[in-house]
Design a protein around this motif. Structure first.
Motif, PDB file in Angstrom:
ATOM      1  N   CYS A  32       0.853  -1.187   0.000  1.00 40.29           N
ATOM      2  CA  CYS A  32       0.000   0.000   0.000  1.00 40.29           C
ATOM      3  C   CYS A  32       0.892   1.242   0.000  1.00 40.29           C
ATOM      4  O   CYS A  32       1.872   1.314   0.743  1.00 40.29           O
ATOM      5  CB  CYS A  32      -0.891  -0.013   1.241  1.00 40.29           C
ATOM      6  SG  CYS A  32      -1.916   1.461   1.443  1.00 40.29           S
ATOM      7  N   CYS A  35       0.126   3.050   3.886  1.00 42.27           N
ATOM      8  CA  CYS A  35       0.492   2.367   5.143  1.00 42.27           C
ATOM      9  C   CYS A  35       1.555   1.294   4.967  1.00 42.27           C
ATOM     10  O   CYS A  35       2.018   0.720   5.940  1.00 42.27           O
ATOM     11  CB  CYS A  35      -0.757   1.772   5.783  1.00 42.27           C
ATOM     12  SG  CYS A  35      -1.438   0.342   4.897  1.00 42.27           S
ATOM     13  N   SER A  56      -6.890  -0.385   0.957  1.00 45.62           N
ATOM     14  CA  SER A  56      -8.296  -0.203   1.318  1.00 45.62           C
ATOM     15  C   SER A  56      -8.802   1.136   0.800  1.00 45.62           C
ATOM     16  O   SER A  56      -8.015   2.021   0.440  1.00 45.62           O
ATOM     17  CB  SER A  56      -8.458  -0.243   2.835  1.00 45.62           C
ATOM     18  OG  SER A  56      -7.792   0.871   3.417  1.00 45.62           O
ATOM     19  N   GLU A  57     -10.136   1.258   0.804  1.00 45.00           N
ATOM     20  CA  GLU A  57     -10.721   2.544   0.428  1.00 45.00           C
ATOM     21  C   GLU A  57     -10.313   3.623   1.426  1.00 45.00           C
ATOM     22  O   GLU A  57     -10.126   4.771   1.049  1.00 45.00           O
ATOM     23  CB  GLU A  57     -12.247   2.442   0.387  1.00 45.00           C
ATOM     24  CG  GLU A  57     -12.769   1.741  -0.842  1.00 45.00           C
ATOM     25  CD  GLU A  57     -14.281   1.797  -0.926  1.00 45.00           C
ATOM     26  OE1 GLU A  57     -14.794   2.823  -1.397  1.00 45.00           O
ATOM     27  OE2 GLU A  57     -14.909   0.804  -0.505  1.00 45.00           O
ATOM     28  N   GLU A  58     -10.160   3.250   2.690  1.00 45.31           N
ATOM     29  CA  GLU A  58      -9.788   4.219   3.719  1.00 45.31           C
ATOM     30  C   GLU A  58      -8.403   4.812   3.443  1.00 45.31           C
ATOM     31  O   GLU A  58      -8.216   6.025   3.535  1.00 45.31           O
ATOM     32  CB  GLU A  58      -9.818   3.582   5.120  1.00 45.31           C
ATOM     33  CG  GLU A  58     -11.208   3.242   5.615  1.00 45.31           C
ATOM     34  CD  GLU A  58     -11.753   1.926   5.031  1.00 45.31           C
ATOM     35  OE1 GLU A  58     -10.960   1.114   4.478  1.00 45.31           O
ATOM     36  OE2 GLU A  58     -12.974   1.732   5.104  1.00 45.31           O
ATOM     37  N   CYS A  59      -7.444   3.963   3.100  1.00 43.20           N
ATOM     38  CA  CYS A  59      -6.093   4.468   2.797  1.00 43.20           C
ATOM     39  C   CYS A  59      -6.131   5.357   1.556  1.00 43.20           C
ATOM     40  O   CYS A  59      -5.523   6.429   1.523  1.00 43.20           O
ATOM     41  CB  CYS A  59      -5.114   3.314   2.581  1.00 43.20           C
ATOM     42  SG  CYS A  59      -4.445   2.632   4.112  1.00 43.20           S
ATOM     43  N   ARG A  60      -6.855   4.914   0.525  1.00 43.14           N
ATOM     44  CA  ARG A  60      -6.954   5.711  -0.694  1.00 43.14           C
ATOM     45  C   ARG A  60      -7.628   7.052  -0.411  1.00 43.14           C
ATOM     46  O   ARG A  60      -7.146   8.098  -0.847  1.00 43.14           O
ATOM     47  CB  ARG A  60      -7.722   4.948  -1.768  1.00 43.14           C
ATOM     48  CG  ARG A  60      -7.792   5.707  -3.090  1.00 43.14           C
ATOM     49  CD  ARG A  60      -8.698   5.048  -4.070  1.00 43.14           C
ATOM     50  NE  ARG A  60     -10.058   5.018  -3.541  1.00 43.14           N
ATOM     51  CZ  ARG A  60     -11.049   4.334  -4.085  1.00 43.14           C
ATOM     52  NH1 ARG A  60     -10.837   3.606  -5.149  1.00 43.14           N
ATOM     53  NH2 ARG A  60     -12.250   4.368  -3.565  1.00 43.14           N
ATOM     54  N   ASP A  61      -8.737   7.038   0.358  1.00 42.06           N
ATOM     55  CA  ASP A  61      -9.448   8.278   0.675  1.00 42.06           C
ATOM     56  C   ASP A  61      -8.580   9.217   1.508  1.00 42.06           C
ATOM     57  O   ASP A  61      -8.594  10.431   1.310  1.00 42.06           O
ATOM     58  CB  ASP A  61     -10.752   7.982   1.408  1.00 42.06           C
ATOM     59  CG  ASP A  61     -11.784   7.316   0.510  1.00 42.06           C
ATOM     60  OD1 ASP A  61     -11.588   7.312  -0.731  1.00 42.06           O
ATOM     61  OD2 ASP A  61     -12.781   6.791   1.050  1.00 42.06           O
ATOM     62  N   HIS A  62      -7.801   8.643   2.421  1.00 46.14           N
ATOM     63  CA  HIS A  62      -6.911   9.468   3.249  1.00 46.14           C
ATOM     64  C   HIS A  62      -5.853  10.146   2.367  1.00 46.14           C
ATOM     65  O   HIS A  62      -5.568  11.336   2.540  1.00 46.14           O
ATOM     66  CB  HIS A  62      -6.255   8.607   4.334  1.00 46.14           C
ATOM     67  CG  HIS A  62      -5.468   9.384   5.318  1.00 46.14           C
ATOM     68  ND1 HIS A  62      -6.041  10.245   6.231  1.00 46.14           N
ATOM     69  CD2 HIS A  62      -4.135   9.464   5.523  1.00 46.14           C
ATOM     70  CE1 HIS A  62      -5.091  10.806   6.956  1.00 46.14           C
ATOM     71  NE2 HIS A  62      -3.930  10.354   6.543  1.00 46.14           N
ATOM     72  N   GLN A  63      -5.288   9.413   1.413  1.00 49.89           N
ATOM     73  CA  GLN A  63      -4.301  10.005   0.496  1.00 49.89           C
ATOM     74  C   GLN A  63      -4.942  11.103  -0.342  1.00 49.89           C
ATOM     75  O   GLN A  63      -4.347  12.158  -0.559  1.00 49.89           O
ATOM     76  CB  GLN A  63      -3.705   8.927  -0.418  1.00 49.89           C
ATOM     77  CG  GLN A  63      -2.648   9.464  -1.357  1.00 49.89           C
ATOM     78  CD  GLN A  63      -1.421   9.961  -0.617  1.00 49.89           C
ATOM     79  OE1 GLN A  63      -0.844   9.218   0.166  1.00 49.89           O
ATOM     80  NE2 GLN A  63      -1.028  11.193  -0.861  1.00 49.89           N
ATOM     81  N   GLU A  65      -7.496  12.981   0.485  1.00 48.18           N
ATOM     82  CA  GLU A  65      -7.698  14.138   1.368  1.00 48.18           C
ATOM     83  C   GLU A  65      -6.397  14.899   1.593  1.00 48.18           C
ATOM     84  O   GLU A  65      -6.378  16.125   1.589  1.00 48.18           O
ATOM     85  CB  GLU A  65      -8.289  13.684   2.701  1.00 48.18           C
ATOM     86  CG  GLU A  65      -9.722  13.200   2.607  1.00 48.18           C
ATOM     87  CD  GLU A  65     -10.203  12.518   3.878  1.00 48.18           C
ATOM     88  OE1 GLU A  65      -9.434  12.462   4.873  1.00 48.18           O
ATOM     89  OE2 GLU A  65     -11.346  12.015   3.869  1.00 48.18           O
TER      90      GLU A  65
END
Length: 106
Positions: A32, A35, A56-63, A65
């Motif tokens: 990833c 992370c 994950s979608e969370e890691c992608r969304d965090h990037q 943002e």
């Protein structure tokens, strides 16, 4: 007579421009991008900007943002620099006009 394969180089004999350092650090799709969690070949990989993998979608969304915040900060900094330059330009123009109107003492 030498064979064609031994006398000419093959596409696969070409060395990368970076000296192969990218190969030493691992394949780009192995972890990833945020992370560094190892990516499994049998799980979904969430892509961003064409070639950036996330676990994950969370890691992608965090990037995403973080990238949006960086763009906003950059735009704010550019506006502040432009305002300072405009103010400096007005001050410089004002000083020139005042200096031009100063009487010369003889």
């Amino acid at each position: 007579m030498a064979s064609a394969s031994s006398s000419s180089s093959s596409f696969f004999d070409i060395e990368p421009l970076d000296g192969g350092e990218a190969c030493l650090s691992g394949h780009a799709m192995d972890a990833c991008s945020l992370c560094r969690k190892p990516l499994s070949r049998n799980c979904d990989i969430f892509m961003y900007r064409g070639n950036t993998p996330f676990c994950s979608e969370e890691c992608r969304d965090h990037q995403m943002e973080m990238d949006e915040a960086a763009v906003r900060i950059s735009a704010t900094n550019a506006r502040e620099r432009a305002a300072r330059n405009e103010q400096r330009h007005r001050l410089d123009a004002g000083n020139v006009a005042v200096a031009a109107n100063v009487p010369v003492l003889s």
